[in-house]
Motif scaffolding. Structure first.
Motif, PDB file in Angstrom:
ATOM      1  N   ASP A 330       0.821  -1.204   0.000  1.00  8.91           N
ATOM      2  CA  ASP A 330       0.000   0.000   0.000  1.00  8.91           C
ATOM      3  C   ASP A 330       0.858   1.257   0.000  1.00  8.91           C
ATOM      4  N   ASN A 331       2.157   1.079   0.205  1.00  8.86           N
ATOM      5  CA  ASN A 331       3.085   2.206   0.242  1.00  8.86           C
ATOM      6  C   ASN A 331       3.589   2.489  -1.175  1.00  8.86           C
ATOM      7  N   PRO A 332       3.286   3.669  -1.737  1.00 11.16           N
ATOM      8  CA  PRO A 332       3.720   3.976  -3.114  1.00 11.16           C
ATOM      9  C   PRO A 332       5.238   3.897  -3.295  1.00 11.16           C
ATOM     10  N   THR A 333       6.000   4.292  -2.281  1.00 10.12           N
ATOM     11  CA  THR A 333       7.462   4.261  -2.399  1.00 10.12           C
ATOM     12  C   THR A 333       7.970   2.841  -2.552  1.00 10.12           C
ATOM     13  N   VAL A 334       7.335   1.904  -1.857  1.00  7.67           N
ATOM     14  CA  VAL A 334       7.727   0.496  -1.976  1.00  7.67           C
ATOM     15  C   VAL A 334       7.492   0.009  -3.406  1.00  7.67           C
ATOM     16  N   ILE A 335       6.394   0.437  -4.006  1.00 11.44           N
ATOM     17  CA  ILE A 335       6.090   0.045  -5.391  1.00 11.44           C
ATOM     18  C   ILE A 335       7.143   0.617  -6.341  1.00 11.44           C
ATOM     19  N   ILE A 336       7.526   1.876  -6.134  1.00 12.57           N
ATOM     20  CA  ILE A 336       8.571   2.499  -6.962  1.00 12.57           C
ATOM     21  C   ILE A 336       9.881   1.727  -6.810  1.00 12.57           C
ATOM     22  N   LEU A 337      10.230   1.372  -5.584  1.00 14.01           N
ATOM     23  CA  LEU A 337      11.464   0.618  -5.338  1.00 14.01           C
ATOM     24  C   LEU A 337      11.417  -0.745  -6.020  1.00 14.01           C
ATOM     25  N   PHE A 338      10.244  -1.381  -6.027  1.00 10.52           N
ATOM     26  CA  PHE A 338      10.107  -2.673  -6.715  1.00 10.52           C
ATOM     27  C   PHE A 338      10.313  -2.505  -8.219  1.00 10.52           C
ATOM     28  N   MET A 339       9.779  -1.415  -8.774  1.00 12.13           N
ATOM     29  CA  MET A 339      10.006  -1.133 -10.193  1.00 12.13           C
ATOM     30  C   MET A 339      11.492  -0.948 -10.472  1.00 12.13           C
ATOM     31  N   MET A 340      12.166  -0.220  -9.581  1.00 12.70           N
ATOM     32  CA  MET A 340      13.603  -0.002  -9.761  1.00 12.70           C
ATOM     33  C   MET A 340      14.364  -1.327  -9.735  1.00 12.70           C
ATOM     34  N   LEU A 341      13.946  -2.222  -8.858  1.00 11.95           N
ATOM     35  CA  LEU A 341      14.582  -3.540  -8.790  1.00 11.95           C
ATOM     36  C   LEU A 341      14.368  -4.305 -10.090  1.00 11.95           C
ATOM     37  N   MET A 342      13.145  -4.252 -10.628  1.00 11.24           N
ATOM     38  CA  MET A 342      12.861  -4.930 -11.893  1.00 11.24           C
ATOM     39  C   MET A 342      13.713  -4.352 -13.019  1.00 11.24           C
ATOM     40  N   LEU A 343      13.817  -3.025 -13.057  1.00 16.47           N
ATOM     41  CA  LEU A 343      14.623  -2.382 -14.100  1.00 16.47           C
ATOM     42  C   LEU A 343      16.096  -2.735 -13.945  1.00 16.47           C
ATOM     43  N   PHE A 344      16.561  -2.802 -12.695  1.00 19.70           N
ATOM     44  CA  PHE A 344      17.956  -3.155 -12.442  1.00 19.70           C
ATOM     45  C   PHE A 344      18.261  -4.565 -12.945  1.00 19.70           C
ATOM     46  N   VAL A 345      17.372  -5.508 -12.665  1.00 18.22           N
ATOM     47  CA  VAL A 345      17.573  -6.891 -13.108  1.00 18.22           C
ATOM     48  C   VAL A 345      17.511  -6.974 -14.636  1.00 18.22           C
ATOM     49  N   LEU A 346      16.514  -6.319 -15.239  1.00 22.95           N
ATOM     50  CA  LEU A 346      16.401  -6.328 -16.701  1.00 22.95           C
ATOM     51  C   LEU A 346      17.620  -5.682 -17.348  1.00 22.95           C
ATOM     52  N   GLY A 347      18.161  -4.630 -16.694  1.00 22.28           N
ATOM     53  CA  GLY A 347      19.313  -3.935 -17.231  1.00 22.28           C
ATOM     54  C   GLY A 347      20.567  -4.778 -17.285  1.00 22.28           C
ATOM     55  N   MET A 348      20.604  -5.861 -16.522  1.00 22.38           N
ATOM     56  CA  MET A 348      21.757  -6.761 -16.554  1.00 22.38           C
ATOM     57  C   MET A 348      21.750  -7.641 -17.793  1.00 22.38           C
ATOM     58  N   PHE A 349      20.584  -7.707 -18.486  1.00 25.27           N
ATOM     59  CA  PHE A 349      20.479  -8.653 -19.602  1.00 25.27           C
ATOM     60  C   PHE A 349      19.969  -8.029 -20.901  1.00 25.27           C
ATOM     61  N   LEU A 350      19.218  -6.909 -20.818  1.00 21.20           N
ATOM     62  CA  LEU A 350      18.609  -6.332 -22.006  1.00 21.20           C
ATOM     63  C   LEU A 350      19.160  -4.959 -22.308  1.00 21.20           C
ATOM     64  N   ASP A 351      19.031  -4.554 -23.563  1.00 19.26           N
ATOM     65  CA  ASP A 351      19.403  -3.208 -23.989  1.00 19.26           C
ATOM     66  C   ASP A 351      18.388  -2.212 -23.429  1.00 19.26           C
ATOM     67  N   TRP A 352      18.862  -0.983 -23.139  1.00 15.75           N
ATOM     68  CA  TRP A 352      17.986   0.022 -22.523  1.00 15.75           C
ATOM     69  C   TRP A 352      16.803   0.380 -23.418  1.00 15.75           C
ATOM     70  N   VAL A 353      16.985   0.325 -24.737  1.00 14.41           N
ATOM     71  CA  VAL A 353      15.885   0.655 -25.651  1.00 14.41           C
ATOM     72  C   VAL A 353      14.746  -0.338 -25.454  1.00 14.41           C
ATOM     73  N   GLY A 354      15.103  -1.620 -25.407  1.00 12.01           N
ATOM     74  CA  GLY A 354      14.090  -2.649 -25.187  1.00 12.01           C
ATOM     75  C   GLY A 354      13.420  -2.515 -23.832  1.00 12.01           C
ATOM     76  N   ILE A 355      14.222  -2.199 -22.808  1.00 11.77           N
ATOM     77  CA  ILE A 355      13.661  -2.037 -21.460  1.00 11.77           C
ATOM     78  C   ILE A 355      12.648  -0.897 -21.446  1.00 11.77           C
ATOM     79  N   ALA A 356      13.024   0.225 -22.031  1.00 13.18           N
ATOM     80  CA  ALA A 356      12.131   1.398 -22.035  1.00 13.18           C
ATOM     81  C   ALA A 356      10.826   1.090 -22.753  1.00 13.18           C
ATOM     82  N   LEU A 357      10.929   0.492 -23.926  1.00  7.62           N
ATOM     83  CA  LEU A 357       9.737   0.264 -24.744  1.00  7.62           C
ATOM     84  C   LEU A 357       8.871  -0.866 -24.221  1.00  7.62           C
TER      85      LEU A 357
END
Length: 441
Positions: A330-357
């Motif tokens: 229910d905490n919006p900041t926790v949701i933002i942090l979870f998104m950041m974690l997902m982006l961090f993990v994806l960034g280890m394997f995918l190109d930033w263009v693909g991640i963004a789109l």
């Protein structure tokens, strides 16, 4: 053949299992070595036919057309062309020499000099790969010759070259703005200070390490620079500063749009090579080929990702994933942090263009519903992509530097050298999340 008939009707799976099947298929195909653009386009076609039938194909083509038909997208090849011309000219080398006037007798001065050059180059083109290669060719040999610690020198070149992600005119921010339907001018304004803060953190880290352990960054040999030499060095600053002033000044002053400013930048860099008597047909054709290769990659990834997200949205997948993410807390900041974690993990394997789109069409509506500013989130996303450029196992900055570094520098040593700078990037990301006012939003 029962399983085959089941796969031809994905609706029978339900959106939950279809989502897992889609991302599982993406992962398996990527592991085969197939390019991301073709993987996403193939998966989009398979699920469109399996979920909606042949009538869904025109929906894919219309969504792709809306992506490539954006006027702002014209700025991408323009800024790439700027970087390609810079690669082939001596502007960056003269700029690096001119920064000697700033470094002087400061301990760690050449590393600081390198970061200042990186900031100016980032403000000229916003292309990461070219900046890392340029710094690897110009600054890395100089620091190694002066006896700098190898890991410190390597980290400065990679981290400095990646600053193009944050400092306008950043291609990352342009793609985010197109995907999230956010003003790119606002993104540029909001990202400028965070980009400088990150560069400042790098400088503070270098000075701290250098003065704590003087052997890491020896002071250059004493000797005053003659006035004639100072004037010659200052000339190396004039053209780059003029290009940056015209490009960013025209955007911030409201004189030109981002697309128009990119054309001004290309004209300015081309004119600079003419003034320096470096312009030639070979330089122009080489820069054009490099631009076609880079922009072609971006466009193809964009086509595939746009098609995949479009099909997934029509299937109801975005609503499903949004419900999963928002249900975490229910905490919006926790949701933002979870998104950041997902982006961090994806960034280890995918190109930033693909991640963004692939992710922003899902993340941005959630961010807006939570009451956050999408411009602020764009800056946060760009800062997160800073980390992805350096993080193993596929951090592209490390591979760019490896291509021009001395042969005795291994890829493993490069990634080890990047760890402190990754820590600084994560710290800067935390600052942006805790203090959104840094972006001025």
């Amino acid at each position: 053949m029962e399983w085959l008939s089941y796969l031809t009707d994905f609706k029978a799976m339900g959106i939950e299992w279809a989502t897992f099947a889609m991302f599982g298929m993406l992962l398996i195909l990527l592991l085969t070595g197939m390019p991301l653009a073709f993987v996403t386009l193939l998966v989009a076609l398979i699920f469109a036919l399996g979920w909606f039938g042949a009538n869904a194909v025109p929906l894919i083509t219309s969504r792709i057309f809306s992506f490539v038909n954006s006027f702002v997208f014209v700025s991408v090849p323009m800024f790439v062309l700027m970087a390609a011309i810079l690669d082939r000219s001596g502007i960056a080398r003269d700029l690096f020499d001119a920064m000697r006037l700033v470094g002087g007798r400061l301990r760690g001065g050449v590393a600081i000099q390198t970061l200042l050059v990186a900031v100016v180059l980032a403000a000229m083109s916003g292309i990461i790969g070219g900046e890392v290669v340029l710094l690897g060719l110009i600054a890395l040999p100089q620091m190694l010759r002066l006896g700098y610690d190898r890991k410190l020198a390597i980290g400065v070149c990679c981290a400095g070259g990646a600053l193009g992600t944050m400092i306008p005119p950043s291609i990352v921010l342009i793609i985010y703005g197109l995907t999230a339907n956010v003003s790119i001018g606002d993104l540029f304004t909001a990202s400028f200070l965070p980009g400088l803060i990150l560069a400042g953190l790098y400088c503070a880290y270098i000075l701290f390490r250098a003065y704590l352990n003087p052997s890491l960054a020896p002071v250059p040999e004493a000797g005053s620079i003659p006035r004639a030499e100072k004037l010659r060095l200052l000339k190396g600053l004039i053209l780059p500063v003029l290009v940056v002033t015209f490009v960013l000044g025209s955007i911030y002053g409201g004189i030109a749009s981002v697309t128009e400013a990119s054309a001004v930048g290309v004209f300015g860099v081309t004119l600079s090579t003419m003034v320096r008597r470096e312009f030639s047909l070979a330089l122009l054709t080489g820069a054009a080929r490099q631009t076609l290769a880079t922009v072609g990659m971006i466009v193809w990834i964009g086509i595939g990702a746009t098609a995949l997200v479009g099909v997934f949205n029509l299937m109801g997948g975005i609503r499903f994933v949004s419900a999963l993410i928002t249900g975490i807390s229910d905490n919006p900041t926790v949701i933002i942090l979870f998104m950041m974690l997902m982006l961090f993990v994806l960034g280890m394997f995918l190109d930033w263009v693909g991640i963004a789109l692939l992710t922003m069409p899902i993340f941005v509506p959630i961010v807006v519903d939570l009451g956050f500013d999408p411009v602020w989130f764009g800056v946060v996303f760009a800062m997160n992509m800073q980390v992805s450029f350096l993080s193993p196992p596929f951090g592209p900055a490390a591979f760019y530097l490896k291509s021009v570094a001395p042969k005795d520098i291994s890829l493993g040593e490069i990634f080890q050298a990047l760890l402190p700078f990754i820590g600084l990037q994560i710290f800067a990301l935390a600052l942006l999340i805790m203090f959104p006012g840094i972006t001025g939003r």
